[in-house]
Motif scaffolding. Structure first.
Motif, PDB file in Angstrom:
ATOM      1  N   GLU A 163      79.422  56.723  71.902  1.00 29.98           N
ATOM      2  CA  GLU A 163      80.170  57.488  70.906  1.00 29.98           C
ATOM      3  C   GLU A 163      79.295  57.647  69.669  1.00 29.98           C
ATOM      4  N   PHE A 164      79.326  58.831  69.074  1.00 29.64           N
ATOM      5  CA  PHE A 164      78.465  59.074  67.911  1.00 29.64           C
ATOM      6  C   PHE A 164      79.261  59.384  66.647  1.00 29.64           C
ATOM      7  N   ARG A 184      81.159  59.350  63.120  1.00 31.28           N
ATOM      8  CA  ARG A 184      80.932  58.733  61.811  1.00 31.28           C
ATOM      9  C   ARG A 184      82.275  58.393  61.192  1.00 31.28           C
ATOM     10  N   GLU A 185      82.397  57.226  60.595  1.00 27.50           N
ATOM     11  CA  GLU A 185      83.611  56.933  59.853  1.00 27.50           C
ATOM     12  C   GLU A 185      83.723  57.955  58.724  1.00 27.50           C
ATOM     13  N   LYS A 239      72.182  55.763  72.313  1.00 28.37           N
ATOM     14  CA  LYS A 239      73.001  55.363  71.168  1.00 28.37           C
ATOM     15  C   LYS A 239      72.209  54.540  70.157  1.00 28.37           C
ATOM     16  N   ASN A 244      70.979  55.596  66.239  1.00 25.84           N
ATOM     17  CA  ASN A 244      71.282  54.827  65.029  1.00 25.84           C
ATOM     18  C   ASN A 244      70.012  54.248  64.404  1.00 25.84           C
ATOM     19  N   ILE A 258      66.771  56.633  56.474  1.00 26.83           N
ATOM     20  CA  ILE A 258      67.275  56.155  55.179  1.00 26.83           C
ATOM     21  C   ILE A 258      66.265  55.193  54.541  1.00 26.83           C
ATOM     22  N   PHE A 303      70.506  62.694  55.524  1.00 26.70           N
ATOM     23  CA  PHE A 303      70.145  61.276  55.652  1.00 26.70           C
ATOM     24  C   PHE A 303      68.876  60.924  54.893  1.00 26.70           C
ATOM     25  N   LEU A 304      68.600  61.708  53.855  1.00 23.41           N
ATOM     26  CA  LEU A 304      67.484  61.376  52.964  1.00 23.41           C
ATOM     27  C   LEU A 304      68.019  61.092  51.563  1.00 23.41           C
ATOM     28  N   GLY A 330      71.171  52.145  50.147  1.00 23.50           N
ATOM     29  CA  GLY A 330      70.862  51.956  51.555  1.00 23.50           C
ATOM     30  C   GLY A 330      72.078  51.888  52.451  1.00 23.50           C
ATOM     31  N   PHE A 331      71.804  51.554  53.716  1.00 22.11           N
ATOM     32  CA  PHE A 331      72.864  51.639  54.722  1.00 22.11           C
ATOM     33  C   PHE A 331      73.583  50.314  54.910  1.00 22.11           C
ATOM     34  N   CYS A 385      77.865  49.472  61.981  1.00 23.20           N
ATOM     35  CA  CYS A 385      77.032  50.027  63.061  1.00 23.20           C
ATOM     36  C   CYS A 385      75.533  49.914  62.795  1.00 23.20           C
ATOM     37  N   LEU A 386      75.030  50.688  61.817  1.00 21.23           N
ATOM     38  CA  LEU A 386      73.572  50.758  61.646  1.00 21.23           C
ATOM     39  C   LEU A 386      72.909  49.382  61.505  1.00 21.23           C
ATOM     40  N   LYS A 411      80.681  53.161  52.495  1.00 19.63           N
ATOM     41  CA  LYS A 411      80.415  54.574  52.186  1.00 19.63           C
ATOM     42  C   LYS A 411      81.732  55.203  51.759  1.00 19.63           C
ATOM     43  N   ARG A 464      73.656  55.342  43.867  1.00 16.60           N
ATOM     44  CA  ARG A 464      73.642  56.326  44.960  1.00 16.60           C
ATOM     45  C   ARG A 464      73.066  57.668  44.513  1.00 16.60           C
TER      46      ARG A 464
HETATM   47  C1  UGA Z   1      76.867  55.662  62.056  1.00 15.16           C
HETATM   48  C2  UGA Z   1      76.235  56.897  62.694  1.00 15.16           C
HETATM   49  O1  UGA Z   1      75.959  57.874  61.693  1.00 15.16           O
HETATM   50  C3  UGA Z   1      77.177  57.481  63.745  1.00 15.16           C
HETATM   51  O2  UGA Z   1      76.552  58.593  64.394  1.00 15.16           O
HETATM   52  C4  UGA Z   1      77.491  56.403  64.770  1.00 15.16           C
HETATM   53  O3  UGA Z   1      78.395  56.865  65.765  1.00 15.16           O
HETATM   54  C5  UGA Z   1      78.123  55.224  64.067  1.00 15.16           C
HETATM   55  O4  UGA Z   1      77.211  54.723  63.076  1.00 15.16           O
HETATM   56  C6  UGA Z   1      78.395  54.165  65.098  1.00 15.16           C
HETATM   57  O5  UGA Z   1      77.450  53.608  65.662  1.00 15.16           O
HETATM   58  O6  UGA Z   1      79.566  53.941  65.430  1.00 15.16           O
HETATM   59  P1  UGA Z   1      78.726  55.282  60.181  1.00 15.16           P
HETATM   60  O7  UGA Z   1      78.424  53.815  60.315  1.00 15.16           O
HETATM   61  O8  UGA Z   1      80.132  55.738  60.132  1.00 15.16           O
HETATM   62  O9  UGA Z   1      78.033  56.101  61.373  1.00 15.16           O
HETATM   63  O10 UGA Z   1      78.051  55.733  58.805  1.00 15.16           O
HETATM   64  P2  UGA Z   1      76.864  56.720  58.351  1.00 15.16           P
HETATM   65  O11 UGA Z   1      77.436  57.981  57.865  1.00 15.16           O
HETATM   66  O12 UGA Z   1      75.804  56.779  59.369  1.00 15.16           O
HETATM   67  O13 UGA Z   1      76.318  55.910  57.079  1.00 15.16           O
HETATM   68  C7  UGA Z   1      75.742  54.632  57.263  1.00 15.16           C
HETATM   69  C8  UGA Z   1      75.259  54.073  55.947  1.00 15.16           C
HETATM   70  O14 UGA Z   1      74.102  54.767  55.517  1.00 15.16           O
HETATM   71  C9  UGA Z   1      76.245  54.151  54.786  1.00 15.16           C
HETATM   72  O15 UGA Z   1      76.236  52.913  54.100  1.00 15.16           O
HETATM   73  C10 UGA Z   1      75.704  55.270  53.920  1.00 15.16           C
HETATM   74  O16 UGA Z   1      76.026  55.099  52.565  1.00 15.16           O
HETATM   75  C11 UGA Z   1      74.212  55.116  54.160  1.00 15.16           C
HETATM   76  N1  UGA Z   1      73.431  56.348  53.929  1.00 15.16           N
HETATM   77  C12 UGA Z   1      73.669  57.459  54.686  1.00 15.16           C
HETATM   78  C13 UGA Z   1      72.432  56.364  52.962  1.00 15.16           C
HETATM   79  O17 UGA Z   1      72.190  55.351  52.274  1.00 15.16           O
HETATM   80  N2  UGA Z   1      71.707  57.519  52.776  1.00 15.16           N
HETATM   81  C14 UGA Z   1      71.938  58.628  53.511  1.00 15.16           C
HETATM   82  O18 UGA Z   1      71.232  59.638  53.291  1.00 15.16           O
HETATM   83  C15 UGA Z   1      72.943  58.609  54.488  1.00 15.16           C
END
Ligand code: UGA
Length: 444
Positions: free
Chosen positions: A146-147, A149-150, A206, A210, A217, A251-252, A257-258, A262-263, A325, A414
């Motif tokens: 599954e891909f 995003r929350e 998958k 990720n 990022i 995603f830049l 950060g992330f 998931c990630l 996020k 951010r």
């Molecule tokens: C992520 C993936 O984007 C989905 O495709 C995947 O299905 C999901 O994990 C999963 O494995 O279930 P998600 O965890 O909902 O989705 O969140 P993202 O939108 O990917 O953001 C992840 C983190 O990165 C957040 O903390 C966000 O603030 C950060 N981020 C994102 C950045 O710091 N910079 C960016 O440019 C984008």
């Protein structure tokens, strides 16, 4: 199609409701009685835009039932496994107890020709390890990552950008593919690209996706580190390189950060699994991706200390954002909450505000202060940290906020605020990846 969904968290609840909205008869199962009760009332057990509306719609259609009884899955033809695979305590590896238990629990209720569909993110090799139990009762296992995003979960489930099936070779795989094509007939007709492959490739797709996103990022955050020491502007750098279609601007966004469920855990589990397979070197760079990500949090605390002239202890720090996020109430591995906790440990008087995540944040860090009213949260602040870019923070009026705080110090974690507007209202503005002052050139 009669469908069961085991695990009704962020993934499963959305999947179950979405499948029902496509016209399937869905039974959902979860061990968490409160979650099941909430879903039975047509109410999302967590914050996800659009999910409440979808649940209300499918509840009135009668096509979604939910239960804590694993036996209700009997009679369904397709069984989705949507349980969590969190990081194991004490190691980088994924904890597969819930996936193993879910498949074991399903086996007793499967009929000849049923299809078990794993959606959970698992280390490569898991499907191969579990397939035997499913095949022993005449059913077939498919891995269908599954891909979603929350924050966009409903849209991503109903209109995915691709669908991947990992199937066994031969007739069983072909039959299972046909069954899943029926389940996903609506999105496939859009048309959505569909890739049919083997188990290991599907599982790797998958974690590769990720890992790539996390790397992107951390790449821009590494550039942010360079910008900080060289006097550059990471947001302009991202815009400039993002115009190259091969790179792309998405995603830049540099900043804290992330985080999330998931990630972070996926890149760690990938490193652990690669090590087990003797290929640790191939993804060793993910250790650096993780380290860059964590360094941003440390840097944020340093910047806050700098704005407080080195005296964090006793300072009133207002943290805007606790969710990992915007548009989510999820605080798993949240960078914002981590920074708040670090500042709390250093003796700051921390007040956290978030539009949706306060309850989850408080459960994790009960020692921090929380405030649901934004104006009250800002009152008396020595420094304001914007750590999750909720829209209401991006749209804050610096003049109005100035009237509430003790000192006009803002830290933009951010790169979400308009620096010149805040500076124009008399604020000292700092951000990750940007020069201290705007004197150097035309910055926004
Ligand atoms: C992520 C993936 O984007 C989905 O495709 C995947 O299905 C999901 O994990 C999963 O494995 O279930 P998600 O965890 O909902 O989705 O969140 P993202 O939108 O990917 O953001 C992840 C983190 O990165 C957040 O903390 C966000 O603030 C950060 N981020 C994102 C950045 O710091 N910079 C960016 O440019 C984008």
């Amino acid at each position: 199609m009669r469908i069961s969904v085991t695990g009704l968290g962020y993934l499963g609840a959305v999947h179950a409701a979405s499948m029902a909205s496509l016209g399937h008869e869905v039974v959902g199962v979860d061990v968490d009685a409160a979650r099941v009760e909430s879903l039975a009332l047509g109410k999302a057990p967590f914050f996800e835009p659009g999910l409440d509306e979808l649940l209300t719609r499918v509840q009135s259609s009668g096509r979604l039932t939910v239960s804590t009884d694993p036996g209700v899955v009997a009679g369904a033809r397709v069984h989705f496994v949507c349980v969590g695979t969190p990081q194991s305590a004490g190691s980088l590896a994924a904890d597969l107890r819930f996936v193993d238990a879910a498949v074991r629990g399903l086996v007793d209720h499967l009929g000849e020709g049923d299809v078990v569909v794993g959606k959970s993110t698992v280390p490569v090799g898991t499907a191969g390890r579990l397939a035997g139990q499913v095949e022993a009762v005449g059913a077939t296992l498919v891995w269908n990552p599954e891909f979603l995003r929350e924050g966009f979960a409903v849209r991503d489930t109903l209109h995915p950008d691709r669908i991947v099936y990992g199937v066994p070779a031969g007739a069983a795989g072909e039959r299972a593919t046909a069954v899943l094509d029926e389940v996903y007939a609506a999105p496939l007709s859009e048309p959505t690209p569909r890739i049919v492959t083997d188990y290991p490739t599907a599982e790797l797709v998958k974690v590769a996706a990720n890992s790539f996103l996390a790397t992107k990022i951390s790449f821009i955050n590494a550039m942010a580190e360079l910008c900080e020491v060289a006097g550059g502007e990471v947001t302009q750098l991202a815009d400039a390189i993002g115009h190259d279609a091969r790179i792309g601007r998405r995603f830049l966004n540099a900043g804290l950060g992330f985080g999330g469920g998931c990630l972070p855990k996926d890149i760690r589990a990938f490193m652990a699994r690669a090590d087990e397979l003797g290929a640790g070197e191939a993804v060793a760079f993910l250790g650096e991706v993780d380290a860059i990500n964590t360094r941003r949090r440390v840097r944020m605390v340093d910047l806050a200390a700098g704005m407080l002239d080195g005296t964090i202890e006793g300072a009133r720090v207002t943290v805007l954002g606790a969710a990992f996020k915007p548009d989510s109430d999820d605080v798993r591995d949240s960078p914002a909450l981590d920074v708040a906790a670090r500042l709390g440990e250093l003796g700051a008087d921390v007040v956290v505000h978030d539009p949706q995540a306060i309850d989850n944040a408080r459960a994790k860090h009960p020692g921090l202060g929380y405030e649901r009213d934004l104006d009250t949260a800002l009152t008396g602040a020595d420094v304001v940290l914007v750590l999750t870019e909720w829209r209401q923070y991006r749209e804050l009026d610096p003049a109005r906020v100035a009237a509430r705080v003790a000192r006009r110090n803002v830290l933009d974690g951010r790169n979400a605020l308009d620096r010149s507007v805040w500076q124009g209202a008399g604020w000292t503005y700092r951000a990750l990846g940007r020069a201290e002052e705007s004197a150097g050139g035309p910055v926004g």
